[in-house]
Each structure stands twice: as structure tokens, then as C-alpha cells.
Design a protein around this motif. Structure first.
Motif, PDB file in Angstrom:
ATOM      1  N   SER B 180     -26.232  17.415  -8.672  1.00 17.75           N
ATOM      2  CA  SER B 180     -26.489  16.148  -7.572  1.00 17.75           C
ATOM      3  C   SER B 180     -25.364  15.306  -8.135  1.00 17.75           C
ATOM      4  O   SER B 180     -24.773  14.643  -7.160  1.00 17.75           O
ATOM      5  N   PHE B 181     -25.229  15.067  -9.222  1.00 18.68           N
ATOM      6  CA  PHE B 181     -24.119  13.892  -9.673  1.00 18.68           C
ATOM      7  C   PHE B 181     -22.741  14.259  -8.780  1.00 18.68           C
ATOM      8  O   PHE B 181     -22.018  13.532  -8.392  1.00 18.68           O
ATOM      9  N   MET B 183     -22.008  15.658  -6.162  1.00 19.63           N
ATOM     10  CA  MET B 183     -21.970  15.471  -4.796  1.00 19.63           C
ATOM     11  C   MET B 183     -21.948  13.863  -4.498  1.00 19.63           C
ATOM     12  O   MET B 183     -22.236  13.379  -3.417  1.00 19.63           O
ATOM     13  N   GLY B 184     -21.726  13.156  -5.520  1.00 21.23           N
ATOM     14  CA  GLY B 184     -21.643  11.786  -5.268  1.00 21.23           C
ATOM     15  C   GLY B 184     -23.056  10.974  -5.200  1.00 21.23           C
ATOM     16  O   GLY B 184     -23.138   9.833  -4.705  1.00 21.23           O
ATOM     17  N   ALA B 185     -24.218  11.666  -5.890  1.00 26.19           N
ATOM     18  CA  ALA B 185     -25.585  10.915  -5.808  1.00 26.19           C
ATOM     19  C   ALA B 185     -25.400   9.914  -6.641  1.00 26.19           C
ATOM     20  O   ALA B 185     -24.865  10.177  -7.997  1.00 26.19           O
ATOM     21  N   THR B 186     -26.128   8.846  -6.534  1.00 25.15           N
ATOM     22  CA  THR B 186     -26.386   7.781  -7.678  1.00 25.15           C
ATOM     23  C   THR B 186     -27.351   8.557  -8.628  1.00 25.15           C
ATOM     24  O   THR B 186     -28.236   9.274  -8.120  1.00 25.15           O
ATOM     25  N   LYS B 187     -27.473   7.686  -9.723  1.00 27.46           N
ATOM     26  CA  LYS B 187     -28.460   8.218 -10.737  1.00 27.46           C
ATOM     27  C   LYS B 187     -29.898   8.177 -10.397  1.00 27.46           C
ATOM     28  O   LYS B 187     -30.496   8.993 -10.473  1.00 27.46           O
ATOM     29  N   GLN B 189     -31.162   8.208  -7.125  1.00 28.41           N
ATOM     30  CA  GLN B 189     -31.092   9.232  -5.996  1.00 28.41           C
ATOM     31  C   GLN B 189     -31.496  10.729  -6.902  1.00 28.41           C
ATOM     32  O   GLN B 189     -32.108  11.603  -6.467  1.00 28.41           O
ATOM     33  N   THR B 190     -30.479  10.972  -8.010  1.00 28.57           N
ATOM     34  CA  THR B 190     -30.747  12.218  -8.738  1.00 28.57           C
ATOM     35  C   THR B 190     -32.159  12.332  -9.508  1.00 28.57           C
ATOM     36  O   THR B 190     -32.480  13.292  -9.370  1.00 28.57           O
TER      37      THR B 190
END
Lengths: 275, 292
Positions: B180-181, B183-187, B189-190
Motif C-alpha cells: 500500500s505504501f 503505491m503512494g498511499a498515506t498512512k 489510507q493504508t
């Protein structure tokens, strides 16, 4: 003593290479004087490497040489490890990514990553692919559907899964899962794809498929791949960097590294005398 | 030359196998003790209480006469209590667990906090009652209301929920977060899309166990001053009320034989409520496990 000698030898190798066939390609990554410590452990020592657009750059070396650590600094995934310290610069498209004002979320939308072990989410194949676009705020169902088809085709898995997009990704084989992970990475339309030993958990046939895929993908993306399989590096990469004990021993185009290495240690490693 | 004497190994074999069989028997006996006690308990409660258990019993308020006594106020009171305890303790508990596991730096302060949360889970419930009396009933002037009792109960079960949620969150594989991280997800969102969905079965198991404890607790409510005998239904969370275990305690402490039967009927109602709550948890858990 030996260290300094090597580095002097290494820099002309890069210069010569730059004058050669790949001279016109743009640099995506420029690493200068990168040092990295895990606590007290000096894991990367004064790394200088440039990576080029639409090329496959392979990073080889024995276990514990720092190759995985290095590729993880390229999208700052290394920050997930507690107590890591870095000095020096990594410029991605002329901006220093180690500068904390560069948001990792921003960097990672440009630089995708494929991991050692296939790590699909425990969701449907469709949901796996749209995960990235969705977190970036794309909601339009039609666009998402198109992204799914394009990404799965790009990762050469569309024909195998098009009839079961809404089934759980855990039902796929290991090789299919890894290609799904590549598709998931393509879905965010990155500029660079980092691959950290993407075939080490796969059987030979799946490995071959991924290697063919990498050749296809380099037309549209720049690829940096860590591998402990030297034949793989020789088969698929344009340039190869040899890491040993946290240092870059040699970096030049793949043919030179494998047919006429400059450094004795590179030769020893490639001919299988250690590692 | 061989280092292992095969005839010696063969000689030892029967004894090893015998110990294996004996151990199996011992552990089966250990299990049997628990089962037996539970069976006796059920038998006693049901034979005693089933006669008093009818629709009137559920619809009547408590009474001085055992044949008219009912459990309505206590049953509704227990449900009211859950309405306060469930959201307060789950939100605070899961929030704390997320902060400790995902955001907080790993240093001696967070370690100290984690150890003390585990310690809090072992503090006697009557101590939480005193805390509730001081803080909610007196200082915040909530009086002997559902809100005051509910907040006290929430504090009591909070440590259990935090520890369960922490363990569930920690069990989510690291490579899912990395994906998840990566792909540029924030904490956040993860956490929301990857960590929590995978952790929900574990969080719910701990949460329901904690709520089951809250619904059966009496001591803190005695200290807070919840009445045992009430003949009206609460209208808001600021009203006073009573709960099933208090009502049961009240009945068992009466001298008349008939009240013992009424108490047994009350226990049956409490057990049914518990089983009902647990089955909701199982249903939710299975639903999520199918998807993930």
C-alpha cells in the motif's frame, strides 16, 4: 586503499559508457555520496550511481551487500525501518528525494515498486488493480475499468484473469500473483518501476514470463531491478551495478560487466568464486 | 561407526509411547472438569428458573411479590448500558491501538505505556467503580445515570479491547502495508483500507469478549450507586437504571425460596443475551473472513 583505487577505475567506465550508445538517454536517478546506517551498522558506503530512462538497470551482489537497502532508498521505503540514517543525495528527475520536504506519497506515485514475495491484497483481482488509482482519488467507474484492462494487459496477465476479475487474488498461482502485483504497480502509471528480487520466489517458467515482461515494460518505463541471479541480470539489463559490502564495486553496461569486468572482485563474483 | 544404539532406542520406545497416552488422558480430564462444572451450572439454573421464565417475567417490573416480579427494567437497562459502552470503548480502544501500533515511535515511553495498559487489564473492577464514582458521578456531576455507569464500564473494558486490537493490528502482514505504501498511499489510507479490514476479525473477538464482561459486571455499578430495585424505564442516558446482574444479585439475597427461582430465570435471560451478543460477533467475523 583499495577502495580509492576502485573508484578511480570505476568513474571512467561510466564516462566511456555515456559516450556510447546510451548517451542520449535522460537520467532518472542520480545518486551522489549516499551513505546509510542502520543504527551503528554502516550499510551503504558512498554510493554514486546514475540511472537512465527506458533502461533496465540491474543491481547484483551477494546477500547482505546492501542491494535491497539501496533500492528501498530509491522510493524511501527504507523509512519503515526504525533507526535509519542517511547522508548524501538521491536526485529523482533533478529533485533530491532525501529532502524531507519531498513527500513520500508524491514520490511513490511516480516510482512504483514490485516486491520480493508476491503481495497482492486479500481482495478481488479487480480491487487489487484499482487500489492505487482509488487512493489517488480516481472514482469514475469507466476510467477504473479501462485502467484495469490496460494494466493487466501491460503485465501480460489479462488473458488469464479477464473472466474472473472479481475473484480473490489469493486463488492465483505465485507467478500470476507477481504479475498481478506488476499490474497493480502499472495502474498508478509510474515513471520508474523498482523491482526487488521479483522472481526469487517463483518457478523457472514464471520467472521467464516476468523477464520477458520486463523487456516489454522498458519501452514505457525505467526499470531498476535487484537480483541475486546473475544470468537474469545478464539477460535482461542494459546496465549492471555490482555491490559488495555496501559499496558499488563496479557499474557499467551489462556487456562490459559480464565479459570484461574492470575489478578483480567483480570477476570473482561473476565467475562464481564467491557469493 | 554409528553413534546411536538402535536396540537402546527400541527399548525406550514403549515408555515414550505410554507417556504420550497418559498426557493425552490428563489433558482430557482437565477439559472434563470445566465441562462438568458448566453442565451442573446449566442444569441447576434451568431446572430452577425455567418455571418462572415466561412472557410476564420479561414484561413485568421488579416486585415485592415473587410471582409478579419481572426483569423488564434490568433487561432494558443492560441494553442501554451496552448502547453507551460498545461505541465508547470500541472507538477509544481501537483508536488507541491504532495510534500505539501504527503512529507512535517505538521508544521506552511507548513501551512503558503498553506494559501499563496490560497491567490495567488486571486491576480489580471495584477500583474502576471508585474511579467512576469520583470522576463521572461526582466531579462531572453525571449522577447515577446510564452515562456515568457506561463510561465507568468503558474504562473497565478499555484495556482488554486495546490489547486485543493491538495484537490484531500487529498480526497484519508487513508486506501488505508495504504494498500500500509503495503505491503512494498515506498512512491513514493504508490503515483504513488494508490494516483494519484484515484486523477486524481479531478486534471484534476481543471487543465482544470485553463487552460480555461488561454486561456481567456488578461491582463497579454497586460502587457507582446504581439502584437494585427500579420500577420505570430510562428515557435518556441521563436517567438512572439497573442492570441484569444487579437485579439477579438483589433477588438472590432475599430469604424467600421463590425469589431464588426468579433469580435463576434472570440468569437464563442474561445467558441468552450473552449468547446473542457472541453470535453477532461470529456473524460479523465470518462475513469479513470470507472477503479477506
Amino acid at each position: 586503499m583499495n577502495m580509492t583505487l576502485t573508484r578511480e577505475k570505476e568513474s571512467p567506465a561510466i564516462e566511456i559508457d555515456n559516450v556510447g550508445s546510451a548517451a542520449l538517454t535522460e537520467k532518472v536517478y542520480e545518486t551522489s555520496n549516499l551513505n546509510l546506517w542502520y543504527g551503528e551498522n554502516h550499510a551503504l558506503k558512498n554510493i554514486n550511481l546514475d540511472m537512465h530512462q527506458n533502461e533496465v538497470t540491474a543491481i547484483i551482489g551477494p546477500s547482505g551487500c546492501g542491494k535491497s537497502t539501496y533500492i528501498k532508498t530509491l522510493n524511501r521505503m527504507i523509512e519503515l525501518v526504525p533507526d535509519v540514517k542517511t547522508t548524501g543525495q538521491i536526485k529523482y528527475r533533478n529533485r533530491n528525494i532525501l529532502d524531507q520536504s519531498y513527500k513520500v506519497e508524491d514520490l511513490r506515485t511516480q516510482v512504483g515498486m514490485v516486491f520480493q514475495k508476491p503481495n497482492p491484497f486479500p481482495k478481488s483481482i479487480y480491487e487489487n488493480v484499482v487500489y492505487g488509482p482509488k487512493i489517488h482519488g480516481i472514482k469514475n467507474k469507466k476510467i477504473l475499468d479501462e485502467i484495469v484492462e490496460k494494466s493487466l494487459k501491460g503485465a501480460a496477465i489479462w488473458d488469464e484473469v479477464k473472466d474472473r476479475l472479481h475473484e480473490n487474488a489469493y486463488g492465483l498461482s505465485g507467478g500470476q500473483q507477481q504479475r498481478l502485483c506488476i499490474a497493480r504497480c502499472l495502474a498508478i502509471e509510474p515513471d520508474v518501476i523498482l523491482m526487488d528480487e521479483p522472481t526469487s520466489a517463483l518457478d523457472p517458467i514464471s520467472t521467464l514470463k516476468i523477464e520477458e515482461l520486463v523487456q516489454e515494460l522498458k519501452k514505457d518505463f525505467s526499470i531498476i531491478i535487484v537480483t541475486h541471479n546473475m544470468q537474469q541480470a545478464a539477460r535482461i539489463s542494459d546496465r549492471t551495478a555490482f555491490f559488495l559490502n555496501g559499496e558499488v564495486i563496479e557499474y557499467s553496461d551489462t556487456n562490459t560487466i559480464f565479459s570484461n569486468p574492470n575489478d578483480k572482485r567483480t570477476e570473482d563474483y561473476i565467475t562464481g568464486r564467491f557469493g | 561407526m554409528k553413534l546411536i544404539n538402535k536396540s537402546h532406542v527400541a527399548k525406550k520406545m514403549p515408555a515414550r509411547l505410554a507417556v504420550n497416552t497418559i498426557c493425552k488422558g490428563l489433558f482430557f480430564l482437565a477439559t472434563l472438569v470445566g465441562l462438568l462444572v458448566l453442565a451442573i451450572l446449566f442444569y441447576r439454573i434451568f431446572t430452577q428458573g425455567i418455571g418462572s421464565l415466561n412472557v410476564d417475567f420479561l414484561q413485568n417490573f421488579a416486585s415485592r411479590k415473587p410471582e409478579e416480579a419481572g426483569i423488564k427494567a434490568a433487561l432494558i437497562g443492560s441494553i442501554w448500558l451496552m448502547v453507551v459502552v460498545a461505541p465508547v470503548s470500541l472507538l477509544l480502544g481501537v483508536g488507541t491501538a491504532i495510534y500505539l501500533e501504527e503512529y507512535a515511535r517505538k521508544n521506552w515511553i511507548t513501551t512503558f505505556i503498553k506494559v501499563n495498559i496490560s497491567n490495567l487489564a488486571g486491576v480489580p473492577s471495584i477500583v474502576f467503580g471508585l474511579l467512576g464514582l469520583t470522576v463521572f458521578v461526582r466531579a462531572l456531576a453525571l449522577d447515577r445515570s446510564i452515562l456515568a455507569a457506561g463510561l465507568t464500564m468503558s474504562l473497565l473494558v478499555l484495556p482488554v479491547i486495546i490489547v486485543a486490537a493491538q495484537e490484531a493490528i500487529r498480526a497484519v502482514p508487513r508486506d501488505l502495508r508495504e504494498a500500500s505504501f509503495g503505491m503512494g498511499a498515506t498512512k491513514w489510507q493504508t490503515i483504513l483500507k488494508v490494516v483494519l479490514p484484515a484486523a477486524i476479525p481479531g478486534i471484534l473477538t476481543g471487543g465482544i469478549l470485553a463487552l460480555s464482561r461488561a454486561i456481567g459486571e456488578t461491582a463497579p455499578l454497586v460502587v457507582v450507586g446504581i439502584p437494585m430495585f427500579i420500577a420505570f424505564l430510562p428515557q435518556t442516558v441521563m436517567d438512572t437504571f439497573t442492570v441484569l446482574p444487579m437485579q439477579i444479585y438483589n433477588w438472590t439475597s432475599r430469604p424467600q425460596e421463590e425469589f431464588q427461582q426468579v433469580a435463576a430465570a434472570g440468569i437464563i435471560v442474561l445467558l441468552i443475551l450473552l449468547i446473542f451478543m457472541n453470535s453477532i460477533a461470529v456473524i460479523i467475523r465470518n462475513k469479513f473472513q470470507k472477503r479477506y
